[in-house]
Design an enzyme around this catalytic site. Structure first.
Site, short mmCIF file in Angstrom:
data_model
loop_
_atom_site.label_atom_id
_atom_site.label_comp_id
_atom_site.label_asym_id
_atom_site.label_seq_id
_atom_site.Cartn_x
_atom_site.Cartn_y
_atom_site.Cartn_z
N LYS A 158 0.83 -1.21 0.00
CA LYS A 158 0.00 0.00 0.00
C LYS A 158 0.87 1.26 0.00
CE LYS A 158 -3.11 -3.18 0.62
NZ LYS A 158 -4.22 -3.67 -0.10
C1 LIG Z 1 -5.13 -4.75 0.78
C2 LIG Z 1 -6.58 -4.54 0.73
C3 LIG Z 1 -7.41 -4.87 1.81
C4 LIG Z 1 -6.92 -5.61 3.02
O1 LIG Z 1 -5.89 -4.99 3.71
P1 LIG Z 1 -5.13 -5.82 4.86
O2 LIG Z 1 -4.39 -4.78 5.64
O3 LIG Z 1 -4.20 -6.75 4.15
O4 LIG Z 1 -6.13 -6.53 5.67
C5 LIG Z 1 -8.74 -4.54 1.72
N1 LIG Z 1 -9.26 -3.95 0.64
C6 LIG Z 1 -8.50 -3.63 -0.43
C7 LIG Z 1 -9.12 -2.95 -1.60
C8 LIG Z 1 -7.14 -3.94 -0.42
O5 LIG Z 1 -6.40 -3.67 -1.51
#
Ligand SMILES: *Cc1c(COP(=O)(O)O)cnc(C)c1O
Length: 377
Positions: A182
């Protein structure tokens, strides 16, 4: 030539030494760094209370607990989202009501959201796809008129805004992810933006066993909580990352612009569907977590898997975001079928995620585009 992954966190020696300082302090589980990180996030997002957790998925589970989802409730979300959203709605006992997304923005179709609302609808969960904000004015208006909650899946959208207002500042709940792919990372981690201080206090209880402290110094449980608290080690990394976030998002926007420079002149002729650009009234509002295109598979010799393998051979990592949630075995088991959400299904078949992260160069972008165009011939 160096291997170009499709995502890569930015970590430097000063961050590593911040983390080492936290380890040396011997206070490594939740403590002062978590509190400092929560204050910094809240300030960055415009003031709503924030509580950090071990993932965005955990934050969504806690959010659904706070708003009281239960069997009989319905939650509207996009068929084009990450698995965690469908999973958490399903595990709450509520019914997942999918709507389709726009083919280009990949954000949920708000006309369909309006039509999907019933007296049982408890919440809408929009995903800001790749960091491009949904139309928050219209979405919040729809929710307010129907008196339902909004829990934004802002996993990809820390640093994004809608008409100059940060995602995470629209008054209801939002979840962010700090997974390494992210815009900023705490290794694993996430945050829950709460609507009120009372809900934030409830999130604190629910993320740590449901423990409540009594006046006599003992502890009690009223509602069973989980174990989703973030460590101080992660929070210290998060603080350092947050201080660089705006700079990294600006760099992502530059690299996305470079992709458009290479691909836009040829996209139509070559049958590539490019992602939507930032909204014209907020060009800096798109944090560009991912640059996803649709491949012209019907004109190509091989499959998407072949394409990805060939790019890998050429030292370029390619991702897929995402499969269509309603066509997982889980939701097929509940009666969902092909044809329900044509845009999400087409995206699921044809999408690839090209490399995009702040430490990439414009030359890397050129190399990706050159290889992409060669391989789709
Ligand atoms: C990565 C992601 C998640 C989940 O995030 P985590 O921190 O891994 O639980 C949820 N929604 C979207 C759109 C994502 O890309």
């Amino acid at each position: 030539m160096h291997y170009l992954p499709f995502a890569r966190p930015t970590l430097d020696e000063s961050m590593i030494s911040d983390v080492a300082d936290t380890l040396r302090s011997h206070w490594i589980a939740s403590g002062p760094q978590v509190q400092a990180f929560e204050r910094a996030l809240s300030e960055y997002l415009g003031g709503q209370p924030v509580r950090v957790m071990t993932s965005a998925t955990a934050a969504m589970e806690v959010a659904f607990d706070i708003i009281g989802l239960q069997p009989g409730d319905e939650v509207i979300t996009s068929a084009m989202t990450f698995f965690s959203v469908g999973n958490m709605i399903h595990r709450s006992g509520a019914k997942t009501v999918f709507v389709d997304c726009d083919l280009v923005t990949r954000n949920l179709d708000l006309d369909q959201v309006e039509r999907a609302i019933t007296p049982r609808t408890k919440a809408i969960v929009p995903t800001h796809f790749s960091g491009l904000a949904c139309d928050m004015d219209r979405l919040m208006g729809i929710a307010a008129r129907a008196n339902i909650r909004v829990v934004e899946d802002a996993a990809l959208a820390i640093g994004s805004s809608w008409r100059g207002r940060k995602i995470g500042a629209f008054g209801d709940m939002a979840t962010f992810s700090f997974h390494p792919n992210k815009n900023m990372t705490t290794i694993e981690g996430g945050a829950l933006v709460c609507a009120t201080e009372a809900e934030a206090r409830r999130a604190e209880v629910l993320r740590f066993h449901g423990i409540q402290r009594l006046a006599d110094g003992t502890r009690d449980i009223v509602d069973a909580g989980g174990k989703f608290n973030m460590s101080d080690v992660s929070a210290r990394l998060g603080l350092a990352q947050l201080s660089r976030l705006d700079e990294w998002c600006a760099r992502r926007r530059k690299l996305a612009a470079a992709y458009f420079d290479h691909l836009e002149p040829v996209a139509e002729a070559r049958g590539i569907v490019l992602p939507a650009r930032a909204h014209a009234d907020d060009p800096a509002g798109h944090s560009w977590n991912m640059f996803c295109v649709l491949l012209p598979l019907s004109r190509m010799q091989g499959s998407r898997k072949d394409f990805m393998a060939a790019m890998h051979e050429r030292g370029i990592g390619i991702g897929v975001s995402y499969e269509a949630m309603h066509l997982t075995t889980l939701f097929r088991g509940l009666g969902h079928r092909e044809g329900e959400h044509p845009n999400a299904e087409r995206i699921a078949r044809e999408t690839v995620t090209l490399p995009l992260f702040p430490t990439m160069t414009e030359a890397d972008v050129a190399r990706v585009c050159e290889n992409l165009l060669q391989l789709i011939d």
